[in-house]
Design a protein around this motif. Structure first.
Motif, short mmCIF file in Angstrom:
data_model
loop_
_atom_site.label_atom_id
_atom_site.label_comp_id
_atom_site.label_asym_id
_atom_site.label_seq_id
_atom_site.Cartn_x
_atom_site.Cartn_y
_atom_site.Cartn_z
N PHE A 22 101.47 -94.25 8.17
CA PHE A 22 100.68 -95.50 7.65
C PHE A 22 99.56 -94.80 6.91
N THR A 31 99.96 -92.76 3.81
CA THR A 31 100.49 -93.30 2.80
C THR A 31 99.37 -94.03 1.97
N SER A 32 98.79 -94.56 2.77
CA SER A 32 97.90 -95.44 2.08
C SER A 32 96.96 -94.88 1.20
N GLU A 39 99.22 -105.51 5.49
CA GLU A 39 98.87 -104.51 4.16
C GLU A 39 97.74 -105.18 3.45
N ARG A 93 104.64 -97.65 -1.45
CA ARG A 93 104.45 -99.06 -0.85
C ARG A 93 105.78 -99.69 0.03
N ARG A 109 105.95 -97.63 3.32
CA ARG A 109 104.79 -98.08 4.18
C ARG A 109 105.24 -99.40 4.87
#
Length: 333
Positions: free
Chosen positions: A222, A225-226, A125, A60, A63
């Motif tokens: 991004f 990673t999400s 986010e 987190r 990101r």
């Protein structure tokens, strides 16, 4: 009313609701049952859930650095953003929704990045996480559609409803069109109303957030990673289910459904999801055939271990960030 007093009342009400829900759920649970479950649980799996959740916290932080402009203040490394994220989690345990402002304030203090810019990245986010939550709910329905239908049929007679809709199809279609037109003209007439503006602004934020990701230097990183963060959410829940005998036989699809309910419980505006998380997780476990006592104990174990873990990591991160001197804007002269 004094804003500080008003905020204090809101926090007290939120905490009061959380404590009441928690008490109502566990007032009939014998403490010895919880202690016995803690002793007989497989702590290898519980430890694994904590370890992998720590990886999720770090991801987190990493990101977040992808969203923060490198043109403002001092460039932020993943370690520092991780510590800021953990300070945010710590703040959320005290005041609901305070973590977003707290973690941004930390980086403004240490790196000189404007608070407005950081809050904008947090909105992006949150928008993406909301989309992933909706996607996870859809995925859970795909794997456990029969259970969804059983839960729904417990509230509504699906067969009777389907028969009535079929027999009155022209009326249903006409009513649907009228309803769509009604909301269309309602939005047009009251487009400047505060509530309508908030709804429009909410969807604009989601759209602009998704659009802004395509313009960053590493959009693939991004999105990957999400996805990894939400996989880690699932694995955290799955590992704990393996640690407890009463939930060890749950299928991955059933654990995914439990995770969805837990995620919805954490969204509630109470400190750390206390009460709401436990209620929703225990409810869905009972529907899956787990006894009421075991379902509530499972919710208490996973929430309790994660809560203590976040508290410890949050305090460490807060102390670490407080050691860093405040950033001073260089004098251009």
């Amino acid at each position: 009313m004094n804003p500080t007093l008003k905020k204090g009342i809101q926090i007290a009400i939120s905490l009061g609701i959380a404590v009441w829900i928690f008490w109502f759920l566990y007032k009939d649970i014998d403490a010895s049952s919880l202690w016995n479950q803690l002793q007989t649980s497989n702590w290898f799996w519980i430890g694994g859930s904590l370890l992998i959740s720590w990886v999720g916290f770090w991801l987190r932080g990493w990101r977040w650095t992808l969203l923060i402009s490198k043109e403002e203040g001092i460039p932020i490394n993943p370690t520092r953003s991780y510590h800021a994220v953990m300070v945010g989690y710590l703040a959320n345990l005290l005041v609901p929704r305070a973590g977003e402002v707290a973690r941004c304030g930390i980086l403004t203090r240490t790196n000189g990045v404007s608070l407005g810019h950081l809050l904008g990245t947090v909105i992006v986010e949150r928008s993406i996480d909301l989309l992933f939550l909706v996607g996870t709910i859809a995925l859970a329905f795909l794997f456990e559609n029969q259970l969804f239908l059983e839960l729904f049929s417990g509230l509504v007679n699906v067969d009777s409803l389907g028969e009535k809709l079929g027999n009155n199809l022209p009326i249903v279609l006409g009513g649907g069109v009228v309803l769509i037109l009604f909301f269309y003209f309602l939005f047009r007439k009251f487009k400047n109303h505060g509530l309508i503006n908030k709804l429009q602004g909410f969807f604009r934020q989601i759209f602009s957030g998704v659009k802004s990701i395509s313009q960053m230097s590493n959009p693939a990183g991004f999105w990957i990673t999400s996805v990894a963060i939400w996989v880690i959410y699932f694995l955290t829940m799955y590992f704990v289910s393996l640690a407890i005998e009463s939930t060890a036989n749950l299928t991955p699809g059933e654990v995914l459904l439990v995770m969805v309910m837990g995620s919805i419980g954490m969204v509630a505006p109470v400190q750390g999801g206390i009460g709401t998380f436990h209620a929703l997780v225990a409810y869905i476990l009972i529907q899956l055939g787990v006894s009421e006592t075991d379902g509530k104990i499972f919710a208490a174990i996973i929430h309790g271990t994660q809560l203590v873990f976040m508290l410890i990591l949050g305090l460490i991160s807060w102390l670490e960030m407080m050691r860093i001197p405040a950033w001073i804007k260089p004098d251009k002269d």
